[in-house]
Design a protein around this motif. Structure first.
Motif, short mmCIF file in Angstrom:
data_model
loop_
_atom_site.label_atom_id
_atom_site.label_comp_id
_atom_site.label_asym_id
_atom_site.label_seq_id
_atom_site.Cartn_x
_atom_site.Cartn_y
_atom_site.Cartn_z
N TYR A 147 0.57 -56.32 -5.36
CA TYR A 147 1.87 -56.13 -5.98
C TYR A 147 1.86 -56.87 -7.32
O TYR A 147 1.12 -57.83 -7.47
CB TYR A 147 2.99 -56.72 -5.10
CG TYR A 147 2.79 -56.45 -3.64
CD1 TYR A 147 3.11 -55.22 -3.11
CD2 TYR A 147 2.26 -57.42 -2.80
CE1 TYR A 147 2.90 -54.95 -1.76
CE2 TYR A 147 2.06 -57.17 -1.46
CZ TYR A 147 2.37 -55.94 -0.94
OH TYR A 147 2.17 -55.67 0.37
N PRO A 148 2.69 -56.44 -8.27
CA PRO A 148 2.74 -57.17 -9.53
C PRO A 148 3.30 -58.58 -9.29
O PRO A 148 4.46 -58.74 -8.96
CB PRO A 148 3.69 -56.34 -10.39
CG PRO A 148 3.82 -55.03 -9.71
CD PRO A 148 3.59 -55.28 -8.26
N ILE A 149 2.46 -59.57 -9.38
CA ILE A 149 2.90 -60.95 -9.16
C ILE A 149 2.81 -61.71 -10.48
O ILE A 149 1.73 -61.90 -11.03
CB ILE A 149 2.02 -61.66 -8.10
CG1 ILE A 149 2.20 -60.96 -6.76
CG2 ILE A 149 2.39 -63.13 -7.99
CD1 ILE A 149 1.37 -61.58 -5.65
N PHE B 41 7.69 -48.11 -0.54
CA PHE B 41 6.64 -47.21 -1.03
C PHE B 41 6.35 -47.51 -2.49
O PHE B 41 7.27 -47.61 -3.30
CB PHE B 41 7.08 -45.75 -0.89
CG PHE B 41 7.17 -45.29 0.54
CD1 PHE B 41 6.03 -45.22 1.33
CD2 PHE B 41 8.39 -44.93 1.08
CE1 PHE B 41 6.11 -44.79 2.65
CE2 PHE B 41 8.47 -44.50 2.40
CZ PHE B 41 7.34 -44.43 3.19
N THR B 42 5.09 -47.66 -2.83
CA THR B 42 4.69 -47.84 -4.22
C THR B 42 3.45 -46.98 -4.46
O THR B 42 2.86 -46.44 -3.52
CB THR B 42 4.32 -49.31 -4.53
OG1 THR B 42 3.18 -49.66 -3.71
CG2 THR B 42 5.46 -50.26 -4.23
N ALA B 43 3.04 -46.92 -5.71
CA ALA B 43 1.85 -46.12 -6.04
C ALA B 43 0.59 -46.67 -5.37
O ALA B 43 -0.39 -45.97 -5.21
CB ALA B 43 1.66 -46.09 -7.55
N GLY C 106 10.91 -46.44 -2.93
CA GLY C 106 11.95 -47.27 -2.32
C GLY C 106 11.59 -47.69 -0.91
O GLY C 106 10.43 -47.64 -0.49
N ASP C 107 12.62 -48.11 -0.16
CA ASP C 107 12.39 -48.68 1.17
C ASP C 107 11.86 -47.65 2.16
O ASP C 107 12.34 -46.51 2.21
CB ASP C 107 13.69 -49.27 1.72
CG ASP C 107 14.14 -50.48 0.91
OD1 ASP C 107 13.31 -51.02 0.16
OD2 ASP C 107 15.31 -50.87 1.02
N VAL C 108 10.91 -48.08 2.97
CA VAL C 108 10.33 -47.18 3.97
C VAL C 108 11.40 -46.72 4.96
O VAL C 108 11.45 -45.55 5.34
CB VAL C 108 9.18 -47.91 4.72
CG1 VAL C 108 8.68 -47.08 5.89
CG2 VAL C 108 8.05 -48.23 3.75
N ASP C 109 12.28 -47.65 5.34
CA ASP C 109 13.27 -47.27 6.37
C ASP C 109 14.45 -46.48 5.83
O ASP C 109 15.47 -46.31 6.49
CB ASP C 109 13.74 -48.51 7.14
CG ASP C 109 14.39 -49.55 6.25
OD1 ASP C 109 14.62 -49.25 5.07
OD2 ASP C 109 14.68 -50.65 6.74
#
Lengths: 427, 260
Positions: free
Chosen positions: B70-72, A226-228, A238-241
């Motif tokens: 994503y920040p790359i 999950f990110t903005a 963090g991780d979806v799972d």
């Protein structure tokens, strides 16, 4: 002095780069359809068919180019343009042998948007539509559009090809259920509202991504974390799972406020509430393959009960998923299509793997080029061939004009629909 | 164009007269470059004929977020250089590579020294050659030619020169090809399977502002540190992402190098 200067410069650089985030959101103008269409009869399926086809620009604004594809999605009349990459969603009606269409348009590669008000006079095809006769050739839509800057531009187009575009055997496959969040469509990628919008964007099919929750539920979500970009919440990171389905339903909201759908919820909506012909399940969580195949079997049965002809394909993007499909205890329960003798599987790997798993569709990456020989081989074996993910207009043109693929996955179904329908192949 | 030429000639004449008349006097309208400034690359400071500098360093780009999702990071090693010519002219250039993206830039600028600041203006051509055919499944080659008209101003402090440069980005030529390599997926590809396009555009696709610092570091070595804020439809480091947005996108590029 030197040290201070360097510090100040670095600070300015970091602040500026941190401040600049995503593209600005796009808001569609509001249309009061009730008052605009008061006293008019709704279109029936014949009227929508007569309106559908390829049009040429006769007069007025050039912002949408010279060729326009007109189709429909449910009750909504849709238009797609190559120039400006715009889609129109229009509602309309008939009164006194005249047709009126009103709605909004949006250029999906930018932020241009506006209102369109078009009509057909009785002598220019309105009477034909009111009586449900003919094929609509020569009918003229005229009116005006407004733009983001508030200007009004006249627009006159004429139907020059009567092909029923929705009947063509070519799949316009919308990525992530219809489009990415960066397209700023007002609905989130991989959400229920997005697949409801997909047909209006020009899609005949959708690709959706499957991740898993901690308790093993397949959910529709692209990223592993999950990110903005997807879920702008400080509490869901963090991780979806790492999250159970219950936790996600309680707190996780996509960028436009929707909840994250489960695979079952997504397939139910596609079957019950859309006219989409194909679903590409892009499996990013092979560890829950049994649950995915269970949902698949349930959805196939649901579609059969409702008389919906929708092909739901299990996507195999990598070796891990290939093994998970082959080793699943439910692999044997996948139904063979009696016409083609293939399984409802879409394989992105090499053609040997496609044959090994008897996939219905081979889907190579677009950067491998046209691959004419292999495509011909696959078609000879009654398999379909899709290519992914093509967004560049120049490459779409090449694949449409020179390729033999049966469908293209894209973030711009609007552009692909406009290019395919107005090309010689689209007729 | 004629007006620009006249302005340039007047400025040039005034500079030559002033330098000749000043002969080292503190009241001169122009201030010759110091020994440190003779090495600087980004600065607009006019230096002695045939003097100049060459820096070796790294670039660290943050690609536009809407494109990458994503920040790359996109690091690159590079050489930057500038060498003075007669009549306050200079040639400047840049070479960089991270294997996937390879760049070459060469341009000319005219510079003017004033006591506290120096000013410059110029034009450069920028070639991008991208190739990721070595990555399985990405059979892509891309070429691009862009022109950058620019104006530069430098603040000449005692040991440090702080420079701001503003550039316009004019895309002139693009060429992309897919499916060039044979044997992918075990298939002997035919020529007609190669697809691609060539475009001659000449369109204003964006611009950039660069801030940089140049200063002595150790013995005869100097350092260059800077940041470029680009606002472009065609960020060169993101060529393989096939930007389809009509909007101009923001990207940041940090660079640092040792001036040899």
């Amino acid at each position: 002095m030197t040290k201070q200067l360097i510090t100040i410069m670095c600070a300015v650089a970091l602040i500026v780069s941190a401040c600049v985030a995503d593209l600005e959101p796009v808001s569609l103008p509001v249309v009061d359809y009730t008052s605009e269409l008061r006293g008019m009869l709704s279109f029936d399926s014949t009227a929508r068919r007569l309106l559908s086809g390829v049009y040429k620009r006769n007069e007025g604004t050039t912002r949408f180019g010279d060729r326009i594809a007109v189709a429909y999605d449910g009750q909504v009349v849709t238009m797609y343009t190559v120039r400006g990459v715009a889609f129109f969603t229009l509602r309309g009606g008939i009164a006194n042998d005249s047709v009126k269409l009103v709605g909004v348009w949006r250029g999906v590669q930018g932020s241009e948007t506006g209102i369109a008000r078009l009509s057909i006079r009785p002598s220019e095809g309105g009477r034909e539509i009111a009586e449900g006769k003919g094929n609509g050739l020569g009918l003229i839509l005229r009116g005006e559009i407004t733009t983001s800057s508030g200007s009004r531009e006249s627009y006159v187009i004429e139907k020059v090809d009567a092909t029923n575009l929705r009947q063509l055997d070519f799949e316009i496959i919308a990525h992530r259920g219809g489009g990415r969040n960066s397209e700023r469509l007002g609905v989130s990628e991989n959400s229920i509202p997005m697949v409801l919008l997909a047909g209006r964007l020009g899609a005949t099919a959708v690709e959706v991504d499957i991740q898993r929750t901690r308790d093993g539920e397949p959910i529709i979500f692209h990223d592993p974390t999950f990110t903005a970009r997807t879920v702008p919440s400080p509490y869901v990171i963090g991780d979806v799972d790492n999250y159970t389905l219950r936790q996600l339903k309680a707190v996780a909201r996509l960028v436009n406020g929707e909840t994250i759908p489960t695979l079952d919820e997504m397939l139910d909506v596609i079957i019950d509430s859309t006219e989409l012909r194909l679903v590409w399940l892009d499996v990013k969580a092979p560890s829950v393959m049994d649950a995915i195949l269970t949902s698949h079997a349930r959805a196939v049965e649901r579609a059969r009960q409702r008389g919906r002809d929708v092909d739901i394909l299990i996507g195999i993007p990598d070796d891990a998923t290939f093994s998970a499909v082959r080793n699943s205890r439910l692999f044997g329960s996948l139904e063979i299509d009696p016409k083609t003798g293939t399984l409802p599987i879409l394989c992105e790997l090499g053609v040997d793997r496609v044959r090994d798993v008897n996939a219905r569709v081979w889907a190579p990456r677009f950067t491998a080029g046209l691959q004419s020989t292999l495509v011909a081989e696959m078609k000879k074996e009654k398999r379909r061939c899709f290519v992914w993910t093509v967004d560049d207009q120049n490459f779409i043109s090449d694949f449409v004009s020179n390729g033999e693929f049966d469908g293209i996955l894209t973030n711009y179904p609007t552009l692909l629909a406009a290019m395919f329908y107005t090309s010689p192949k689209g007729r | 164009m004629k007006q620009l030429l006249v302005i340039w000639l007047v400025l040039l004449l005034s500079v030559r007269v002033t330098v000749k008349g000043a002969e080292g006097a503190d009241t001169a309208l122009v201030k010759p470059a110091t020994e440190d400034e003779q090495h600087y690359i980004m600065a607009a400071t006019a230096v002695d004929w045939w003097r100049g500098g060459l820096s070796a360093g790294v670039v660290f780009s943050v690609l536009p977020q809407p494109l990458t999702e994503y920040p790359i990071p996109a690091p690159m090693i590079e050489l930057r250089g500038r060498f003075a010519l007669p009549l306050n002219l200079a040639i400047y250039g840049r070479l960089g590579s991270n294997i996937a993206t390879n760049i070459g830039q060469i341009g000319a600028m005219w510079t003017l020294n004033l006591p506290v600041v120096s000013l410059g203006g110029g034009l450069s051509g920028f070639i991008t050659y991208g190739n990721i055919t070595y990555i399985d499944g990405f059979n892509v080659v891309h070429e691009r030619l862009t022109f950058y008209p620019m104006a530069t101003a430098s603040l000449r402090l005692e040991k440090v020169t702080l420079t701001a440069r503003i550039e316009a980005e004019v895309l002139s030529y693009r060429r992309s090809r897919l499916g060039d390599a044979e044997g992918d997926n075990g298939n002997d590809r035919k020529n007609q399977d190669v697809i691609g396009y060539t475009r001659y555009d000449r369109q204003l696709t964006g611009g950039a502002i660069t801030l940089s610092i140049e200063q002595p570091f150790w013995k005869n070595t100097h350092i260059l540190l800077g940041v470029t804020f680009a606002y472009s439809r065609t960020p060169y480091q993101a060529w393989f992402l096939y930007n389809t947005f009509d909007d101009r996108l923001f990207s940041t590029e940090f660079f640092a190098g040792f001036i040899l």
